[in-house]
Write an enzyme that holds these catalytic residues in place. Structure first.
Site, mmCIF file in Angstrom:
data_model
loop_
_atom_site.group_PDB
_atom_site.id
_atom_site.type_symbol
_atom_site.label_atom_id
_atom_site.label_comp_id
_atom_site.label_asym_id
_atom_site.label_seq_id
_atom_site.Cartn_x
_atom_site.Cartn_y
_atom_site.Cartn_z
ATOM 1 N N LYS A 184 -6.269 -26.304 4.296
ATOM 2 C CA LYS A 184 -7.228 -27.399 4.123
ATOM 3 C C LYS A 184 -6.986 -28.061 2.765
ATOM 4 C CE LYS A 184 -12.045 -28.258 5.319
ATOM 5 N NZ LYS A 184 -11.789 -29.447 6.117
ATOM 6 N N LEU A 203 -5.872 -27.306 11.925
ATOM 7 C CA LEU A 203 -6.771 -26.587 11.038
ATOM 8 C C LEU A 203 -7.587 -25.590 11.868
ATOM 9 C CD1 LEU A 203 -7.761 -26.812 7.947
ATOM 10 C CD2 LEU A 203 -9.871 -27.545 9.033
ATOM 11 N N ARG A 254 1.939 -34.684 -16.299
ATOM 12 C CA ARG A 254 2.465 -34.857 -14.946
ATOM 13 C C ARG A 254 3.880 -34.294 -14.791
ATOM 14 N NH1 ARG A 254 5.080 -37.918 -11.304
ATOM 15 N NH2 ARG A 254 4.015 -38.290 -9.333
ATOM 16 N N GLU A 301 -5.301 -32.279 17.292
ATOM 17 C CA GLU A 301 -6.687 -32.261 16.805
ATOM 18 C C GLU A 301 -7.015 -33.653 16.296
ATOM 19 O OE1 GLU A 301 -7.192 -29.888 13.213
ATOM 20 O OE2 GLU A 301 -5.245 -30.502 12.462
ATOM 21 N N ARG A 310 -11.754 -19.106 4.646
ATOM 22 C CA ARG A 310 -10.731 -20.143 4.851
ATOM 23 C C ARG A 310 -10.326 -20.770 3.513
ATOM 24 N NH1 ARG A 310 -12.038 -24.944 8.936
ATOM 25 N NH2 ARG A 310 -13.411 -25.548 7.225
ATOM 26 N N HIS A 370 5.968 -32.064 -11.411
ATOM 27 C CA HIS A 370 5.701 -31.498 -10.084
ATOM 28 C C HIS A 370 5.489 -29.984 -10.107
ATOM 29 C CE1 HIS A 370 7.099 -35.456 -9.021
ATOM 30 N NE2 HIS A 370 6.752 -35.251 -7.766
ATOM 31 N N TYR A 421 -9.869 -27.718 -0.296
ATOM 32 C CA TYR A 421 -11.303 -27.983 -0.255
ATOM 33 C C TYR A 421 -11.969 -27.307 0.930
ATOM 34 C CZ TYR A 421 -10.823 -31.397 3.593
ATOM 35 O OH TYR A 421 -10.600 -31.988 4.803
#
Ligand code: PMP
Length: 269
Positions: free
Chosen positions: A136, A192, A89, A168, A41, A91, A22
């Site tokens: 991210k 990040l 579902r 951070e 990014r 993996h 995101y």
């Protein structure tokens, strides 16, 4: 469409596995702030998890500007989330799934002025996150748990500590003024690469503040003259207390205040 009407499948891998990335971008004075940096990014995050984004910069700009215009919010948080899509579902990556691309536009509520003026308190927590904090990803459970711990104890943010070194915040980068030098942990897989962090570093250097990217121990942090956090929605937020200990004289320091003023100017350009 109205946010309440938007739907994703229960089989979406974002929902099932946190399999997505995101970005959060904001506007200042109605203009999107540093879009290119955020898109770069986003592309890096997507690539790191094996997704390739097909939208061009101009397409993103069009989508975000249109959404913002429709919202009529003076200033907005523009959130982009991309997941590997909906699939039964399992993996391993699905053979046939279309990425889910979601953009939401929310009004931007500024931080309380009092918090900015008086400075925030933070707590420290053990960093339980994985080895690629530079991506991210929407997998944010350790951040969620740490932020809640901070809020439950009346603090604004939690700072992750790994092997005695501060990294951070749960949603912010960290700077300290130690021995008159501005220091911030170096980029790498443990943090990040914040867009605001980069901007603040450029501005600090322009103003000829001595600045160094280097590891900060918890001990150094507790003894720092000043501390501040950076992030898209908080820009620069002074920190005046860590784990109940007062930093400096308990008020935002001169270096932090100068950087805040400088930052504010660039948002008006
Ligand atoms: N670190 C983490 C863990 C974050 O979630 C954020 C907010 N996106 C930041 C740092 C600050 O990054 P930016 O300045 O790009 O918002």
């Amino acid at each position: 469409m109205p946010l309440a009407e938007a739907r994703v499948s229960v089989e979406d891998r974002g929902f099932q596995f946190g399999d997505g990335v995101y970005e959060l971008i904001r506007t200042y004075g109605g203009r999107i702030f540093h879009l290119e940096d955020h898109l770069r990014r986003l592309e890096q995050s997507a690539e790191a998890i094996g997704l390739s984004i097909v939208y061009s910069k101009s397409r993103w700009k069009e989508i975000l500007e249109k959404g913002h215009a429709r919202s009529r919010y003076p200033d907005a948080k523009l959130y982009i989330q991309i997941t590997r899509g909906a699939a039964p579902r399992d993996h391993s990556f699905p053979k046939k799934a279309r990425m889910s691309v979601i953009v939401t536009v929310r009004t931007l509520v500024p931080l309380p002025t009092e918090l900015r003026e008086k400075g925030a308190s933070v707590i420290t927590v053990t960093d339980l996150r994985w080895g690629r904090c530079d991506i991210k990803t929407i997998n944010l459970l350790p951040n969620v748990m740490a932020r809640q711990k901070a809020r439950s104890s009346g603090a604004f943010e939690a700072i992750f500590v790994r092997d005695g070194m501060v990294m951070e915040g749960t949603g912010s980068n960290l700077f300290a003024v130690v021995g008159r030098q501005i220091v911030t942990p170096p980029k790498g897989p443990a943090i990040l690469p914040g867009i605001t962090r980069d901007l603040v570093m450029v501005q600090a250097r322009e103003a000829r503040h001595p600045l160094l990217e280097k590891g900060i121990s918890l001990e150094d942090l507790l003894g720092a003259e000043e501390i501040f956090l950076t992030g898209t929605t908080i820009d620069i937020l002074p920190v005046v207390q860590v784990d109940g200990k007062t930093i400096g004289n308990g008020r935002p320091g001169p270096t932090t205040r100068r950087l805040c003023q400088q930052f504010l100017q660039t948002t008006r350009l």
